[in-house]
Design a protein around this motif. Sequence first.
Motif, mmCIF file in Angstrom:
data_model
loop_
_atom_site.group_PDB
_atom_site.id
_atom_site.type_symbol
_atom_site.label_atom_id
_atom_site.label_comp_id
_atom_site.label_asym_id
_atom_site.label_seq_id
_atom_site.Cartn_x
_atom_site.Cartn_y
_atom_site.Cartn_z
ATOM 1 N N LEU A 36 1.671 36.237 31.849
ATOM 2 C CA LEU A 36 1.942 35.110 30.954
ATOM 3 C C LEU A 36 1.705 33.766 31.640
ATOM 4 N N ALA A 37 1.142 33.799 32.839
ATOM 5 C CA ALA A 37 0.972 32.584 33.630
ATOM 6 C C ALA A 37 0.116 31.549 32.905
ATOM 7 N N GLY A 38 0.682 30.369 32.700
ATOM 8 C CA GLY A 38 -0.040 29.307 32.018
ATOM 9 C C GLY A 38 -0.227 29.549 30.540
ATOM 10 N N GLN A 39 0.377 30.631 30.027
ATOM 11 C CA GLN A 39 0.259 30.964 28.605
ATOM 12 C C GLN A 39 1.588 30.773 27.877
ATOM 13 N N LEU A 40 2.647 31.361 28.433
ATOM 14 C CA LEU A 40 3.993 31.156 27.900
ATOM 15 C C LEU A 40 4.946 30.644 28.966
ATOM 16 N N ILE A 41 4.542 30.739 30.225
ATOM 17 C CA ILE A 41 5.424 30.356 31.325
ATOM 18 C C ILE A 41 4.695 29.434 32.301
ATOM 19 N N CYS A 42 5.476 28.758 33.139
ATOM 20 C CA CYS A 42 4.913 27.978 34.236
ATOM 21 C C CYS A 42 6.022 27.693 35.238
ATOM 22 N N MET A 43 5.669 27.028 36.303
ATOM 23 C CA MET A 43 6.648 26.621 37.296
ATOM 24 C C MET A 43 6.401 25.184 37.694
ATOM 25 N N ILE A 44 7.479 24.437 37.946
ATOM 26 C CA ILE A 44 7.389 23.094 38.510
ATOM 27 C C ILE A 44 7.939 23.179 39.926
ATOM 28 N N ASP A 45 7.110 22.838 40.933
ATOM 29 C CA ASP A 45 7.614 22.928 42.293
ATOM 30 C C ASP A 45 8.315 21.630 42.691
ATOM 31 N N VAL A 46 8.870 21.605 43.887
ATOM 32 C CA VAL A 46 9.698 20.484 44.322
ATOM 33 C C VAL A 46 8.893 19.192 44.456
ATOM 34 N N ASP A 47 7.564 19.318 44.568
ATOM 35 C CA ASP A 47 6.700 18.140 44.659
ATOM 36 C C ASP A 47 6.199 17.664 43.304
ATOM 37 N N GLY A 48 6.644 18.329 42.228
ATOM 38 C CA GLY A 48 6.235 17.933 40.881
ATOM 39 C C GLY A 48 4.983 18.620 40.384
ATOM 40 N N GLN A 49 4.412 19.506 41.209
ATOM 41 C CA GLN A 49 3.220 20.224 40.780
ATOM 42 C C GLN A 49 3.593 21.260 39.721
ATOM 43 N N VAL A 50 2.815 21.315 38.645
ATOM 44 C CA VAL A 50 3.023 22.303 37.591
ATOM 45 C C VAL A 50 2.062 23.459 37.851
ATOM 46 N N LEU A 51 2.627 24.619 38.148
ATOM 47 C CA LEU A 51 1.856 25.805 38.512
ATOM 48 C C LEU A 51 1.902 26.821 37.371
ATOM 49 N N PRO A 52 0.879 27.659 37.242
ATOM 50 C CA PRO A 52 0.880 28.653 36.156
ATOM 51 C C PRO A 52 2.077 29.599 36.197
ATOM 52 N N CYS A 53 2.539 29.958 37.403
ATOM 53 C CA CYS A 53 3.742 30.772 37.556
ATOM 54 C C CYS A 53 4.258 30.573 38.970
#
Length: 354
Positions: free
Chosen positions: A259-276
């Motif tokens: 579901l990476a980048g489709q229904l889910i994602c992650m925001i890391d501590v530096d503000g980067q939005v990652l697919p999972c």
Amino acid sequence: MDFTPKWLAWEITRRCNFACVHCRSSSDLVAAQHPDVPFSEAKRILADIAAFASPVVVLSGGEPLLREDVFAIARHGDALGLRMCLATNGSLVDEEICRDIVKSNVKMVSLSLDGADPESHDDFRDQPGAFDGVMRAIELFRGHGIPFLVNSSFTKRNQVEIPQVYRLVKSLGATAWYMFMIVPTGRGEEIMNELIPATMYDEILAWHYRTEKEANELLMRPTCAPHYYRVVRQMAKEDGERFTQRSLKFSTGGSKGCLAGQLICMIDVDGQVLPCSYFPLPAGNIRRQSFREIWDNSELFRQLRDFSRYEGRCGRCEYIQVCGGCRARAYAVTGNYLAEEPFCSHQPGGRRAA
């Protein structure tokens, strides 16, 4: 497919009191090059997310309980209508933490349990006393009526304990159990030789399918193992049954694999939005762009949502709509996130599965 964000993990700190062998962010207690997100910025990010969607937001790390304002962040997100959850290793949980969880209206807490006894779990977490910390946290959660789920990661070193871990989790009163198949990112790259081989994946996933049918009140979902949704359809067909997937209110939703980048994602501590959580390439940065702009317009996310771009066996597979292969694992192993799932043994053929 509707690409609405349903779930996101947010790394509010990279500091951690553990140094687990598989940690995707290589967290430690210092993490000086990656300072915590300031509370003022955290509030702005939550407002930005809530203006666009209403996903489950999991406050993660590192170890989020190392932040004194973690519950202020949770309360602010809850006030904005977001479903706030918490991911912890359990070692810092005490009576006061439990009271704060309840007062903050945190909907679910996730814990990690990677062995059926102290020896195996503590070895995996590289931390003496880690197992006892999880057991103590669970006892406290039960006493305070806090719902919790358990994540369990497996490699060759602990795969024989999968059935025992399942039985232990079920006996502890967890709401759900998520069986993670390791993606070698962060410190996980150092245990590449411990990854469960592709030849054993289907066997483990078949066990999961048979067990899930009998699990009753315990919800189960294999994670980072998208080929499960091929396996269950094949097995259900063999059994003359129709595949159905139970869902947890605070899960990623749906019965699809990656579901990476489709229904889910992650925001890391530096503000980067990652697919999972295990996919280190950024789609954008929430400190410079709105969450909506990144979610809707990122070229990376657009590619992940276009199954016609997938390569190798994944590109030819009749199960691409329900599986898709783990994009993070493809990238970690081959350097190409559109490559075929490297830990799948299926040879494509036949009509596309619904």
